[in-house]
Every structure is written in structure tokens, then in C-alpha cells.
Design an enzyme around this catalytic site. Structure first.
Site, PDB file in Angstrom:
ATOM      1  N   HIS A  62       0.864  -1.191   0.000  1.00 13.00           N
ATOM      2  CA  HIS A  62       0.000   0.000   0.000  1.00 13.00           C
ATOM      3  C   HIS A  62       0.896   1.235   0.000  1.00 13.00           C
ATOM      4  CE1 HIS A  62      -3.728  -2.266   0.730  1.00 13.00           C
ATOM      5  NE2 HIS A  62      -2.968  -3.055   1.481  1.00 13.00           N
ATOM      6  N   LEU A  63       0.896   1.957  -1.126  1.00  5.94           N
ATOM      7  CA  LEU A  63       1.748   3.149  -1.234  1.00  5.94           C
ATOM      8  C   LEU A  63       1.005   4.424  -0.853  1.00  5.94           C
ATOM      9  CD1 LEU A  63       3.812   2.431  -4.490  1.00  5.94           C
ATOM     10  CD2 LEU A  63       4.567   2.259  -2.112  1.00  5.94           C
ATOM     11  N   ARG A  64      -0.332   4.339  -0.746  1.00  2.89           N
ATOM     12  CA  ARG A  64      -1.184   5.419  -0.206  1.00  2.89           C
ATOM     13  C   ARG A  64      -1.336   6.649  -1.091  1.00  2.89           C
ATOM     14  NH1 ARG A  64      -3.521   1.835   2.902  1.00  2.89           N
ATOM     15  NH2 ARG A  64      -2.577   1.496   4.951  1.00  2.89           N
ATOM     16  N   ASN A  94      -6.504   0.715  -3.153  1.00  2.48           N
ATOM     17  CA  ASN A  94      -7.389   1.440  -2.210  1.00  2.48           C
ATOM     18  C   ASN A  94      -6.828   2.809  -1.825  1.00  2.48           C
ATOM     19  OD1 ASN A  94      -5.326   0.258  -0.706  1.00  2.48           O
ATOM     20  ND2 ASN A  94      -6.614  -0.127   1.080  1.00  2.48           N
ATOM     21  N   ASN A 280      -5.279  -6.751   9.511  1.00  2.00           N
ATOM     22  CA  ASN A 280      -6.323  -7.449   8.771  1.00  2.00           C
ATOM     23  C   ASN A 280      -5.692  -8.248   7.639  1.00  2.00           C
ATOM     24  OD1 ASN A 280      -8.381  -8.238   7.062  1.00  2.00           O
ATOM     25  ND2 ASN A 280      -9.349  -6.223   6.907  1.00  2.00           N
ATOM     26  N   ASP A 307       2.070  -6.861   2.418  1.00  2.00           N
ATOM     27  CA  ASP A 307       0.888  -6.106   2.884  1.00  2.00           C
ATOM     28  C   ASP A 307       1.336  -4.877   3.684  1.00  2.00           C
ATOM     29  OD1 ASP A 307      -1.703  -5.276   3.232  1.00  2.00           O
ATOM     30  OD2 ASP A 307      -2.285  -6.910   4.565  1.00  2.00           O
ATOM     31  N   HIS A 311       0.425   3.711   8.309  1.00  4.02           N
ATOM     32  CA  HIS A 311      -0.597   4.570   8.927  1.00  4.02           C
ATOM     33  C   HIS A 311       0.106   5.660   9.722  1.00  4.02           C
ATOM     34  CE1 HIS A 311      -4.068   2.147   7.917  1.00  4.02           C
ATOM     35  NE2 HIS A 311      -3.447   1.067   8.349  1.00  4.02           N
TER      36      HIS A 311
HETATM   37 ZN   LIG Z   1      -5.992  -7.222   2.439  1.00  3.19          ZN
END
Ligand SMILES: [Zn+2]
EC number: 3.5.2.3
Length: 432
Positions: A62-64, A94, A280, A307, A311
Site C-alpha cells: 500500500h503506497l497510499r 485502495n 487485517n 501487505d 498509517h
Molecule cells: Zn488485504
């Protein structure tokens, strides 16, 4: 760096084998052999005792960016990836806006290229806005400059069986794959941690293994039914392993990943109520950890995927119930895998190369990554010092976020150098 730059890596153990020299000329591996002569002007890297691997490939980062640049950007995330030995990462969809159009995926892909630390291969959303109702423009994303092949609503499960079936049918046209975040939403409403002994004692709402396993069972059957390719994200239970093993025994085109944290940490840590352990899918039991390790060793689980979920401080430094789910992982993945798999004798370095480079690159249909360390191949390489021991110190991370569960833990191994198309993004353990 000009295309004529030459680097001689001297005495590296390629995939853990006998020491050899590797000459990089420009973007390519020019020669592999014994006692190679350093050409004039070449940089010489003494690699005694070090392991040379193909550049690592992450299927799940996730690079955001766009939208949550307070937690990570393509620049900070790809620097973090390079520091961890990665030369390519798949960026999850996402973001804000969601990567559900050709425009957004091309933007993310281009940013990765411009920064030059690590290739970014965008993952396209399966459904518009990750809302699970209408298929996104999968074909347009596949045909874009980014050439998307992996599609996922990760963070959310594609729980509608008809939508999942249509997505699986659609991606066949361009050899794509649907990567499922397997989480039955009704079975996990309000869930805070693994459902089991510890959740019972702590009085936290449990997240049953069956919520993951039931979706995996459904999706391997769907993939078989339509003759398509499904990839299961972050397997976390022993039961999930059994289903994937069964599906593979049928010859179905099913692949799966496991995160470093699910190979090492258990739900016992939730007793601390430290939200750094909130993730998660949740941390499971010791028995699950052992089943996941075994499955990664025997190839039932194809690859390790981080993953990496950055945050900002304020989203993690609060009470357990309110904290965001996820932990960062790019800069510690290889060390955790060495600790959990190599130092335990479950996997050798050739196995690490397979599970962290060859197979993830093949699943993502990446070209130029996950290639053998041999003459003529692109010089995407990672040089590891397996003898290194050190405490994890998040203050030194290149990631913009600090939510690591390993702070203060002594882990083995250090990424000594990373080469992206011949250019050293990391040298001597330091980012360029
Ligand atoms: Zn996931």
C-alpha cells in the site's frame, strides 16, 4: 547514471551457492563467473559471505498515493522498498481516488518510474470505488501504459459471488488475475482480533477463521468453474492452507501469498492491547503460524507478500478498538523471512529467491523482474548480508510511517545493496 556504468560484485553466493563474480554493464548483467577482471572505471563491490538474489518483488504494497500522503507516498514507499531489497512492488488500489481507471493507474506507475527507486506496478480495483457493485474498467487498465494484470479490491472482499465470477471471466482476455482479500463481511462485523481463546479472555469481538476460509473455498471453485486465475491475498489460517492445497491438487490455477507477520506473530500479542499488532487479517495462533511456514516451505503458498500498510501516528496511537488495521513491512520482510524460514532450516536461499522474486513476478506477469541471475538478464539484484544481527529501529526507516511490530526486536540479515537496472539504489546498507 549513464548506461555505461559498470559494477563488479566480487565473490557473492548467488542464491546461496558457491561464490562467484557478477559483472553489471549498464542495465544488464554482462557476465557471471570466477575471477572476473574489473573493467577500467568499474565500481567493485566486495561481497564475501553475502548472498546475491534477484531483486525482490512484492505483490501487495500500500503506497497510499494519491490521497493519503500523510502516511506514505510513491517516493517514500519506493525508497522503503529499495531499502528492503525490492526492485518491484505492486501498489494496491485502495487509494483516494481509488485506482479504478486507466488515469489513476498510469499516474501511479509513472511516479514510480520517475523516482527511480523501485518499479511500481499498479493493481487495478475490481469494482468501481471498491464498492463491490459494478465492475471497474478492467480492460482499459490492462491496455493502459501501466499494463495492469493484477486486480484487487484489497482492504475489502469481493463478496458478491456474481461480481467475482464476472471479474474472473473478464481477466482471462488479457491473462490477468483477481487477487482476493478473503473476508466474509457478515462473519466479521465489528471484529477486532482472531476468534479464539485469547479473544474470549479479552472480551474482544472475534474474527473467525471460517470467514476467510469460506471465501477462499468459494473462489477456488469459481476460478475452476470459469477456467480463470485467482490469487489469494495474505493467507492466515491452517484451514486456508488446506483449501489451497486441495485446489492445487486439482490442477486449478490458484496461487496464494503469506505476509511476514503471519509467519512470526500470534494473537497472544493482542494481550498487550498495543494497536501495532492490529492487522487485517488478524494475527492467528501458533498452530496457524506453523502451518503457514510449512506451506510456504512446500510451495503450497507461492510467495511472501508484505501487505505493507503505513498509517500515521494518530491512526495507530489510540485505543485498540479505534486504531487502524495494518503494519508496515517492506524494510523488515527479508529479515523476518530469514528468521522464520531460513534460520529454522525450512527454506534455503534459492527458496527465498523463488518465494520472494521468481513466483511473485510470475503471478503478476512482470517482465524484467524475477529473472535468473545470469548474463543477459536485467540487473535487478539484491545483495544480502545474512550474518548481520541488529535491533529493528524504526527511526531509521525510509517509510513515512512507523507502525512496525518489530521495534526493538533483534532480527538477522541486512540488505547490503539493491540494484535497479544496474543502478545502486542501496549500497553499504544505505539508500542512494
Ligand atoms: Zn488485504
Amino acid at each position: 547514471m549513464s548506461a555505461t556504468t559498470k559494477t563488479l560484485i566480487r565473490g557473492a553466493r548467488i542464491l546461496g551457492g558457491e561464490p562467484q563474480d557478477v559483472l553489471i554493464d549498464g542495465e544488464t548483467i554482462a557476465e557471471v563467473g570466477l575471477d572476473l577482471t574489473a573493467p577500467e572505471g568499474a565500481t567493485v563491490v566486495e561481497a564475501d559471505g553475502k548472498i546475491l538474489l534477484p531483486g525482490l518483488v512484492d505483490l501487495h504494497t500500500h503506497l497510499r498515493e494519491p490521497g493519503r500522503e500523510d502516511s506514505e507516498t510513491v517516493l517514500t514507499g519506493t525508497r522503503s522498498a529499495a531499502a528492503g531489497g525490492y526492485t518491484a512492488v505492486h501498489a494496491m488500489a485502495n487509494t483516494f481516488p481509488v485506482a479504478d481507471t486507466a488515469g489513476v493507474v498510469e499516474q501511479v506507475w509513472r511516479l514510480g518510474r520517475e523516482h527511480g527507486y523501485c518499479d511500481v506496478q499498479p493493481v487495478g480495483a475490481v469494482t468501481v470505488g471498491l464498492e463491490g457493485r459494478k465492475l471497474a474498467e478492467l480492460g482499459a487498465m490492462a491496455d493502459s501504459a501501466a499494463g495492469v494484470r493484477v486486480f484487487s479490491d484489497d482492504g475489502k472482499c469481493v463478496d458478491d459471488a456474481v461480481i467475482m465470477r464476472r471479474a474472473l471471466e473478464y481477466v482471462k482476455a488479457f491473462d490477468g488475475v483477481v487477487a482476493q482479500h478473503a473476508q466474509e463481511p457478515r462473519l466479521t462485523e465489528g471484529a477486532q482480533m482472531n476468534e479464539g481463546v485469547v479473544s474470549g479472555e479479552l472480551g474482544l469481538t472475534g474474527w473467525p477463521a471460517v470467514a476467510e476460509e469460506s471465501i477462499i473455498a468459494r473462489d477456488v471453485l469459481l476460478a475452476a468453474h470459469v477456467g480463470s486465475r485467482v490469487h489469494i491475498c495474505h493467507l492466515s489460517t491452517a484451514g486456508s492452507v488446506e483449501i489451497v492445497r486441495w485446489a492445487k491438487s486439482k490442477g486449478w490455477d490458484v496461487t496464494a501469498e503469506v505476509t511476514p507477520h503471519h509467519l512470526l506473530l500470534t494473537d497472544e500479542l493482542v494481550r498487550t492491547y498495543n494497536p501495532v499488532y492490529k492487522v487485517n487479517p488478524p494475527l492467528r495462533t501458533e498452530a496457524d503460524v506453523m502451518a503457514l511456514r510449512e506451506a510456504l516451505a512446500d510451495g503450497t503458498i507461492d510467495c511472501v507478500a508484505t501487505d505493507h500498510a503505513p498509517h500515521p501516528h494518530e491512526d495507530k496511537d489510540c485505543e485498540w478498538g479505534a486504531a487502524a488495521m495494518g503494519m508496515i513491512g517492506l524494510e523488515t520482510a527479508l529479515s523476518v523471512v530469514q528468521h522464520a524460514m531460513v534460520d529454522t532450516g525450512l527454506l534455503d536461499w534459492a527458496g527465498v529467491a523463488d518465494r520472494m522474486s521468481f513466483r511473485p513476478a510470475a503471478i503478476g506477469r512482470l517482465s524484467g523482474h524475477g529473472r535468473p541471475v545470469s548474463a543477459g538478464e536485467p540487473a535487478n539484484l539484491t545483495l544480502v548480508d545474512p550474518a548481520y544481527r541488529g535491533e529493528v529501529n524504526p527511526a531509521g526507516f525510509a517509510s513515512r510511517s512507523r507502525n512496525t511490530p518489530y521495534e526493538g526486536l533483534e532480527l538477522p540479515g541486512q540488505v547490503f545493496a539493491t540494484f535497479l537496472r544496474g543502478k545502486a539504489t542501496v549500497m553499504d546498507g544505505k539508500l542512494s
